[in-house]
Design an enzyme around this catalytic site. Structure first.
Site, PDB file in Angstrom:
ATOM      1  N   GLU A   1      -4.800  -4.838  10.674  1.00  0.00           N
ATOM      2  CA  GLU A   1      -3.792  -3.787  10.849  1.00  0.00           C
ATOM      3  C   GLU A   1      -4.047  -3.043  12.154  1.00  0.00           C
ATOM      4  OE1 GLU A   1      -2.036  -2.689   6.687  1.00  0.00           O
ATOM      5  OE2 GLU A   1      -3.527  -1.233   7.309  1.00  0.00           O
TER       6      GLU A   1
ATOM      7  N   HIS B   1      -9.290   1.094   5.215  1.00  0.00           N
ATOM      8  CA  HIS B   1      -8.001   1.298   5.892  1.00  0.00           C
ATOM      9  C   HIS B   1      -8.208   2.268   7.056  1.00  0.00           C
ATOM     10  CE1 HIS B   1      -3.887   2.464   6.690  1.00  0.00           C
ATOM     11  NE2 HIS B   1      -3.503   1.388   6.034  1.00  0.00           N
TER      12      HIS B   1
ATOM     13  N   SER C   1       4.007  -2.082  10.192  1.00  0.00           N
ATOM     14  CA  SER C   1       5.456  -2.148  10.424  1.00  0.00           C
ATOM     15  C   SER C   1       6.069  -3.485  10.018  1.00  0.00           C
ATOM     16  CB  SER C   1       5.784  -1.806  11.882  1.00  0.00           C
ATOM     17  OG  SER C   1       5.420  -0.454  12.160  1.00  0.00           O
TER      18      SER C   1
ATOM     19  N   ASN D   1       0.868  -1.178   0.000  1.00  0.00           N
ATOM     20  CA  ASN D   1       0.000   0.000   0.000  1.00  0.00           C
ATOM     21  C   ASN D   1       0.904   1.227   0.000  1.00  0.00           C
ATOM     22  OD1 ASN D   1      -1.778   2.067   0.497  1.00  0.00           O
ATOM     23  ND2 ASN D   1      -2.346   1.386   2.568  1.00  0.00           N
TER      24      ASN D   1
ATOM     25  N   LYS E   1       0.025   4.263  -0.212  1.00  0.00           N
ATOM     26  CA  LYS E   1      -0.610   5.432   0.412  1.00  0.00           C
ATOM     27  C   LYS E   1      -0.405   6.661  -0.487  1.00  0.00           C
ATOM     28  CE  LYS E   1      -0.025   3.111   4.798  1.00  0.00           C
ATOM     29  NZ  LYS E   1       0.101   3.185   6.243  1.00  0.00           N
TER      30      LYS E   1
ATOM     31  N   GLY F   1       3.203   2.331  10.696  1.00  0.00           N
ATOM     32  CA  GLY F   1       4.198   3.382  10.536  1.00  0.00           C
ATOM     33  C   GLY F   1       4.948   3.742  11.799  1.00  0.00           C
TER      34      GLY F   1
ATOM     35  N   GLU G   1      -6.586   4.690   8.017  1.00  0.00           N
ATOM     36  CA  GLU G   1      -6.371   6.100   7.664  1.00  0.00           C
ATOM     37  C   GLU G   1      -7.606   6.680   6.971  1.00  0.00           C
ATOM     38  OE1 GLU G   1      -2.658   5.370   5.670  1.00  0.00           O
ATOM     39  OE2 GLU G   1      -1.746   4.884   7.602  1.00  0.00           O
TER      40      GLU G   1
HETATM   41  P1  13P Z   1       3.473   0.430   7.466  1.00  0.00           P
HETATM   42  O1  13P Z   1       3.955  -0.886   6.861  1.00  0.00           O
HETATM   43  O2  13P Z   1       4.176   1.613   6.907  1.00  0.00           O
HETATM   44  O3  13P Z   1       3.452   0.355   8.947  1.00  0.00           O
HETATM   45  O4  13P Z   1       1.943   0.609   6.998  1.00  0.00           O
HETATM   46  C1  13P Z   1       1.065  -0.446   7.133  1.00  0.00           C
HETATM   47  C2  13P Z   1      -0.192  -0.123   6.428  1.00  0.00           C
HETATM   48  O5  13P Z   1      -0.946   0.732   6.862  1.00  0.00           O
HETATM   49  C3  13P Z   1      -0.479  -0.828   5.172  1.00  0.00           C
HETATM   50  O6  13P Z   1      -1.773  -0.606   4.739  1.00  0.00           O
END
Ligand code: 13P
Length: 248
Positions: free
Chosen positions: A163, A93, A208, A9, A11, A169, A95
């Site tokens: 997640e 997601h 992560s 992803n 983003k 992150g 976010e």
């Molecule tokens: P990270 O791997 O950067 O922690 O992000 C995970 C994520 O949100 C994937 O959708």
């Protein structure tokens, strides 16, 4: 046997220069023993499909609207993603849930739209740190799963991603036992709802995931792959994660 899935992803990262990473993944992992999915920003879907070529890398969107078309400035319909060459779409997601106030019902409606357009929905669930601290992890995830996945889920139209919000992150991950607890719970909930059809649904862990921790996470029960953010942006890193999954 569930075919493992390494999903990236991107983003809100990446420009046309980043397409080189997709080309490298496609070239280096053409015979990978797992499926590979990269979800770039919408601006890159068409060239990403071209960069991936006819090989093993599939391209997906990061969100879609619940409606098929209409006056929704800035939004993208599932059918438009499919038309651009996407095969999957990430939905719900954390976010999107946090930044855009998406509810479980919104995610369910988007999932139906994705299915209507022939896309595989990669539906995300996960608890916040405060919810985990209060001991509510499985309650929250059970509620998100029940509300976000509509009737009609199958092993071919749904992938579920766990997640934990606090692991995204941050460089922090749950313990392997905590990941196993949630993934076993998700499998049990899906089985209670769908019966044998649940056996084939892939469950991804996200938050992560890095080359250094991928192999141990992929050894956890009911982990069928990963949804990777930061470490999916560079072919060198994502390639190591793909290799770890292929070997799992
Ligand atoms: P990270 O791997 O950067 O922690 O992000 C995970 C994520 O949100 C994937 O959708």
């Amino acid at each position: 046997m569930r075919r493992k899935l390494a999903a990236g992803n991107w983003k809100m990262n990446g420009t046309r220069a980043s397409l080189e990473e997709i080309g490298r993944i496609a070239a280096d992992h053409s015979t990978a023993a797992c499926e590979i999915l990269i979800c770039p920003p919408a601006t890159l879907i068409v060239p990403a499909v071209a960069a991936a070529g006819a090989g093993s890398v599939r391209i997906g969107g990061q969100d879609c609207h619940a409606k098929a078309s209409g006056a929704h400035t800035g939004d993208i319909a599932a059918g438009q993603l499919a038309d651009a060459g996407a095969s999957h779409v990430i939905l719900g997601h954390s976010e999107r849930r946090a930044d855009h106030g998406e509810s479980d019902a919104d995610v369910a409606a988007k999932t139906l739209a994705a299915w209507a357009a022939g896309l595989v929905a990669v539906v995300c669930v996960g608890e916040t740190e405060a919810e985990r601290d209060r001991g509510e992890t499985l309650v929250v995830i059970g509620r998100q799963l029940a509300g976000s996945v509509p009737e009609g889920a199958t092993a071919t139209n749904l992938v579920l991603a766990y997640e934990p919000v606090w692991a995204i992150g941050t460089g922090r991950t749950p313990t392997l036992d905590q990941i196993a607890e949630v993934h076993d719970f998700l499998r049990a909930e899906l089985t209670a709802r769908l019966g044998d059809a649940a056996t084939g649904i892939r469950l991804l862990y996200g938050g992560s995931v890095k080359p250094s921790n991928a192999a141990e996470i992929f050894a956890v029960s009911n982990v069928d792959g990963a949804l990777v953010g930061g470490a999916s942006l560079k072919a060198a890193d994502f390639g190591q994660i793909i290799a770890a999954l292929s070997a799992a």
